[in-house]
Structures are given as structure tokens and as C-alpha cells.
Scaffold this active site. Structure first.
Site, PDB file in Angstrom:
ATOM      1  N   CYS A 205      39.933  36.744  27.144  1.00  0.00           N
ATOM      2  CA  CYS A 205      39.002  36.233  26.137  1.00  0.00           C
ATOM      3  C   CYS A 205      39.740  35.660  24.917  1.00  0.00           C
ATOM      4  O   CYS A 205      39.487  34.527  24.509  1.00  0.00           O
ATOM      5  CB  CYS A 205      38.004  37.312  25.733  1.00  0.00           C
ATOM      6  SG  CYS A 205      38.741  38.932  25.470  1.00  0.00           S
TER       7      CYS A 205
HETATM    8  N1  LIG Z   1      34.972  42.794  28.085  1.00  0.00           N
HETATM    9  C1  LIG Z   1      35.442  41.579  27.848  1.00  0.00           C
HETATM   10  O1  LIG Z   1      35.100  40.945  26.818  1.00  0.00           O
HETATM   11  C2  LIG Z   1      36.382  40.930  28.821  1.00  0.00           C
HETATM   12  C3  LIG Z   1      36.722  39.583  28.621  1.00  0.00           C
HETATM   13  C4  LIG Z   1      37.597  38.949  29.523  1.00  0.00           C
HETATM   14  C5  LIG Z   1      38.124  39.674  30.579  1.00  0.00           C
HETATM   15  N2  LIG Z   1      37.794  40.991  30.740  1.00  0.00           N
HETATM   16  C6  LIG Z   1      38.369  41.698  31.884  1.00  0.00           C
HETATM   17  O2  LIG Z   1      37.351  41.858  32.875  1.00  0.00           O
HETATM   18  C7  LIG Z   1      37.526  43.086  33.579  1.00  0.00           C
HETATM   19  C8  LIG Z   1      36.239  43.914  33.441  1.00  0.00           C
HETATM   20  O3  LIG Z   1      36.029  44.159  32.061  1.00  0.00           O
HETATM   21  P1  LIG Z   1      34.752  44.914  31.521  1.00  0.00           P
HETATM   22  O4  LIG Z   1      34.803  44.820  30.045  1.00  0.00           O
HETATM   23  O5  LIG Z   1      33.551  44.476  32.258  1.00  0.00           O
HETATM   24  O6  LIG Z   1      35.137  46.428  31.971  1.00  0.00           O
HETATM   25  P2  LIG Z   1      34.208  47.719  32.049  1.00  0.00           P
HETATM   26  O7  LIG Z   1      33.010  47.547  31.188  1.00  0.00           O
HETATM   27  O8  LIG Z   1      35.116  48.870  31.776  1.00  0.00           O
HETATM   28  O9  LIG Z   1      33.752  47.761  33.594  1.00  0.00           O
HETATM   29  C9  LIG Z   1      34.660  48.008  34.643  1.00  0.00           C
HETATM   30  C10 LIG Z   1      33.905  48.040  35.968  1.00  0.00           C
HETATM   31  O10 LIG Z   1      34.840  48.319  36.999  1.00  0.00           O
HETATM   32  C11 LIG Z   1      34.407  49.460  37.754  1.00  0.00           C
HETATM   33  N3  LIG Z   1      35.603  50.211  38.176  1.00  0.00           N
HETATM   34  C12 LIG Z   1      36.519  50.801  37.356  1.00  0.00           C
HETATM   35  N4  LIG Z   1      37.519  51.348  38.104  1.00  0.00           N
HETATM   36  C13 LIG Z   1      37.211  51.095  39.392  1.00  0.00           C
HETATM   37  C14 LIG Z   1      37.853  51.410  40.624  1.00  0.00           C
HETATM   38  N5  LIG Z   1      39.002  52.088  40.669  1.00  0.00           N
HETATM   39  N6  LIG Z   1      37.260  50.994  41.779  1.00  0.00           N
HETATM   40  C15 LIG Z   1      36.108  50.309  41.763  1.00  0.00           C
HETATM   41  N7  LIG Z   1      35.436  49.985  40.611  1.00  0.00           N
HETATM   42  C16 LIG Z   1      35.992  50.377  39.449  1.00  0.00           C
HETATM   43  C17 LIG Z   1      33.532  50.235  36.798  1.00  0.00           C
HETATM   44  O11 LIG Z   1      32.644  51.009  37.568  1.00  0.00           O
HETATM   45  P3  LIG Z   1      32.062  52.436  37.158  1.00  0.00           P
HETATM   46  O12 LIG Z   1      30.604  52.227  36.930  1.00  0.00           O
HETATM   47  O13 LIG Z   1      32.279  53.261  38.351  1.00  0.00           O
HETATM   48  O14 LIG Z   1      32.833  52.900  35.954  1.00  0.00           O
HETATM   49  C18 LIG Z   1      32.829  49.112  36.063  1.00  0.00           C
HETATM   50  O15 LIG Z   1      31.773  48.620  36.862  1.00  0.00           O
HETATM   51  C19 LIG Z   1      38.740  43.787  32.949  1.00  0.00           C
HETATM   52  O16 LIG Z   1      39.871  43.536  33.726  1.00  0.00           O
HETATM   53  C20 LIG Z   1      38.857  43.108  31.573  1.00  0.00           C
HETATM   54  O17 LIG Z   1      40.167  43.118  31.063  1.00  0.00           O
HETATM   55  C21 LIG Z   1      36.928  41.634  29.885  1.00  0.00           C
END
Ligand SMILES: NC(=O)c1ccc[n+]([C@@H]2O[C@H](COP(=O)([O-])OP(=O)(O)OC[C@H]3O[C@@H](n4cnc5c(N)ncnc54)[C@H](OP(=O)(O)O)[C@@H]3O)[C@@H](O)[C@H]2O)c1
Length: 340
Positions: free
Chosen positions: A153
Site C-alpha cells: 500500500c
Molecule cells: N491491510 C492492508 O491495508 C494491506 C494493503 C496491502 C497489502 N496487504 C497485504 O495483504 C495480505 C492480507 O492483509 P490483511 O490486512 O487482509 O490481513 P488480515 O486482516 O490479518 O487477514 C489475513 C487473512 O489470512 C488468513 N490466514 C492467516 N494465516 C493463515 C494461514 N496460515 N492459513 C490460511 N489462512 C490464513 C486469516 O484467516 P483467519 O480468519 O483464520 O485469521 C485472514 O483471513 C497481507 O499479506 C498484507 O501484508 C494488506
């Protein structure tokens, strides 16, 4: 529209996964067919997120790659970094189109990955296939790729602001970047520091000099312009729900004019529907909930220095919206389909 593309979202309970579900359920070219998280028992997605009641009957279930591959042709991975690379090789082997929102395929250099993500890369074989999914710079490569490394981001906001000026050889290499991000940038995990009482009306800096997005910005600018820059970057958390605002301080290699800089942004982004080069400085609220990146600048009296400001929604242009923009390009749809 002819046939709809079947899409799966892995990590559908996270912030970016939920945003992908929202965008893709109302996208005219897609059918959402599979949702997963680590949940132990399949649970209706609308039970987890009542706002999707009457919009989808899908259940969110534990990831089963075989089932996922049967259900969908395009797979979005909204998983933490170091987790995505456990699944990507299997998805590529099944000839799926993969759009990974994590950082796992953003660096070609595994040593750099290990330095910033503290783990040895487990899938170096597929790294050469990955295309950095910033459509404004790499649209042609994205269209042909099966593995998209969706950008971070902060880097999205920073690279779009700097790319035209670095490419034109107009800025000195010493660049200072000060970015502010909404707390949703950190994901859904429960952390005391992110509790409402600490977040609301608050602001703090973190990880100066060592943030993992610094090498991402440098690598992508090197790849796209041939110029090596090593910016000084300080990210901040601010108590808002969504958005990133990057303030970038540059010194020009020669004196410039407002018209020249405006002309450069217009030239580079004339075919980029989501980049808006503004006559003034951007404001966060104008991009929240949208896939736009707003960019503006101000010059000093001598016309030798500039402050450039760039704003995006971290969950949309910074993540899920950009991922859908990449999918549109892969499917040969209009880039803006489902996003405007
Ligand atoms: N947030 C942002 O603004 C943003 C922007 C750009 C990129 N990103 C990237 O996008 C990705 C997701 O970010 P997010 O903010 O959406 O993260 P998040 O809110 O922490 O969600 C992570 C998701 O992954 C699942 N998960 C975690 N560990 C897992 C595993 N070992 N096996 C299968 N599923 C698993 C979680 O499921 P549970 O329900 O089981 O916990 C949840 O659905 C990250 O790599 C982050 O760096 C985020």
C-alpha cells in the site's frame, strides 16, 4: 458480458479479503465461488459479516487447495506474507491465475526478502514468473502473467508519485518520504496497541530506516526507470479507518516550472483512469472507498524543491481494488470494470 470468471478468495476474513468479496460480488464479470480462512468449521460468510446477507450464500471454510481449484480459475490470496508461498506453487501447477496480495513474490532477490521478512523464501522457482502488479507501470506484462505480486500500500502511493519524475531524470537521489496510514493497514489481528482507545485521535511514527516497503520502492523504481534511489522513509499510523497519505520531499536536478511538472504527470498518466493529477494538493477523504490515487505538488519560490503529496485508500488502490484492476487486465476487460 459473456461468461463470468470464477474467483476464489483465500484469507476472506481479513481486511483485504473482505474488501475483495465486496468488490467482486458486485463485479459484472465475476462469480465468487470459494472463500477460505483458518476457520475450523465451514461457516456462512454472511454470519461472519452480516452486511453480505442476501448477497452471498457461500460458506467460509478451511483452505482445501483441491476444492479451491475445482471451484475457481482466478485465485486471490489475501494471506499474510510467508503463508502465500506455501500455496502458490500448487495453484500455478493447476494452471490457475494467481493474484497474491502479500509480499511473497514482490522481490526477485531472495536475500532481500529474507532480510526484510525474516524468513528464507520457499518458492524461488516461481519468482521469475511473478509480475509486479502496478498496472500504471507494467500493464502489458500483467496481461500475460499467471502470477501477480500485488504491490504494497505505501509503495503504491509513493511509486506513482515518483515514477514520472525519476524517469525524466528530474530529481536528486536524496528523497525524503513521510507516509501516514490508517490502522487497517496492519490487518485484522487483535493487538493492544491498536485498540480504539489508543488509536482514536492518535498518531505515531514507526520503523524509520528499516520498513520493508523501502526496498520495494527502490527495486520497482530501479526496474522501471533504471535509476537507483534509496529514499529515507518514515511511516506513521493515524487514527483513521482507511487511507494512506504520502508526503514526499524532492530536490530537482535543475530549476523547473509548475507547468513542466504538471505536463509530465499528465503525459505519463493520460491512459491511467485511476491516477488523478490534481492542480492542488490531495485530501485523504477524496480517495477513501475508491480505487483512485490522487497526486499533487507545490514548488518552492526558487522552483528547485517540491513537496509532492499522494493519497490512496490502503484497502482499495493499496490492495483489493488494485488486485481487481489486475484481474480485469488479465481477463481483457476494461481496467475500470467493477471499480468505478
Ligand atoms: N491491510 C492492508 O491495508 C494491506 C494493503 C496491502 C497489502 N496487504 C497485504 O495483504 C495480505 C492480507 O492483509 P490483511 O490486512 O487482509 O490481513 P488480515 O486482516 O490479518 O487477514 C489475513 C487473512 O489470512 C488468513 N490466514 C492467516 N494465516 C493463515 C494461514 N496460515 N492459513 C490460511 N489462512 C490464513 C486469516 O484467516 P483467519 O480468519 O483464520 O485469521 C485472514 O483471513 C497481507 O499479506 C498484507 O501484508 C494488506
Amino acid at each position: 458480458m459473456s461468461k463470468q470468471a470464477k474467483v476464489a478468495i483465500l484469507g476472506a476474513t481479513g481486511f483485504t479479503g473482505e474488501k475483495l468479496v465486496e468488490i467482486l460480488l458486485s463485479h459484472p464479470g465475476t462469480e465468487v465461488t470459494y472463500l477460505s480462512s483458518r476457520t475450523e468449521v465451514p461457516v456462512p460468510y454472511s454470519k461472519l459479516f452480516p452486511r453480505f446477507l442476501n448477497k452471498t450464500d457461500l460458506k467460509c471454510e478451511t483452505l482445501d487447495i483441491e476444492k479451491c481449484c475445482k471451484a475457481a480459475d482466478i485465485i486471490f490470496l489475501s494471506l499474510p506474507h510467508t503463508v502465500s508461498m506455501d500455496f502458490v506453487p500448487k495453484l500455478l501447477a493447476e494452471k490457475k491465475k494467481v493474484i497474491d496480495l502479500s509480499a511473497d513474490y514482490r522481490f526477485k532477490d531472495t536475500a532481500l526478502y529474507q532480510k526484510y521478512y525474516k524468513l528464507a523464501h520457499k518458492d524461488s522457482k516461481n519468482l521469475p514468473k511473478a509480475v509486479y502488479g502496478l498496472p500504471e507501470l507494467f500493464k502489458k506484462d500483467i496481461a500475460k502473467s499467471s502470477l501477480i505480486a500485488n504491490p504494497g500500500c505505501y509503495p503504491t502511493s509513493i511509486i506513482l508519485a515518483l515514477f514520472p519524475l525519476v524517469k525524466e531524470g528530474l530529481v536528486e537521489k536524496k528523497i525524503i518520504i513521510d507516509s501516514k496510514s490508517a490502522i487497517t493497514g496492519a490487518g485484522r489481528k487483535a493487538v493492544i496497541e491498536y485498540h480504539y482507545s489508543n488509536i482514536s485521535n492518535n498518531l505515531w511514527a514507526y520503523k524509520p530506516f528499516v520498513h520493508q516497503h523501502i526496498p520495494e520502492v527502490s527495486e520497482v523504481l530501479k526496474l522501471s526507470t533504471g535509476t537507483v534511489i534509496a529514499p529515507q522513509f518514515t511511516p506513521h499510523v493515524i487514527g483513521v479507518e482507511a487511507g494512506i497519505y504520502s508526503t514526499i520531499y524532492v530536490t530537482f536536478t535543475k530549476s523547473v516550472t509548475e507547468e513542466k511538472i504538471s505536463g509530465i504527470y499528465s503525459k505519463y498518466y493520460k491512459d491511467c483512469p485511476f491516477v488523478r493529477a490534481l492542480p492542488g494538493l490531495p485530501r485523504l477523504k477524496d480517495v477513501v472507498g475508491t480505487n483512485f490515487c490522487d497526486i499533487g505538488f507545490a514548488l518552492d519560490e526558487k522552483k528547485e524543491n517540491a513537496v509532492i503529496a499522494s493519497s490512496i485508500d490502503n484497502l482499495v488502490k493499496g490492495a483489493a481494488g488494485q488486485a481487481v484492476q489486475n484481474m480485469n487486465i488479465i481477463l481483457g476487460l476494461d481496467e475500470t470494470e467493477g471499480l468505478l
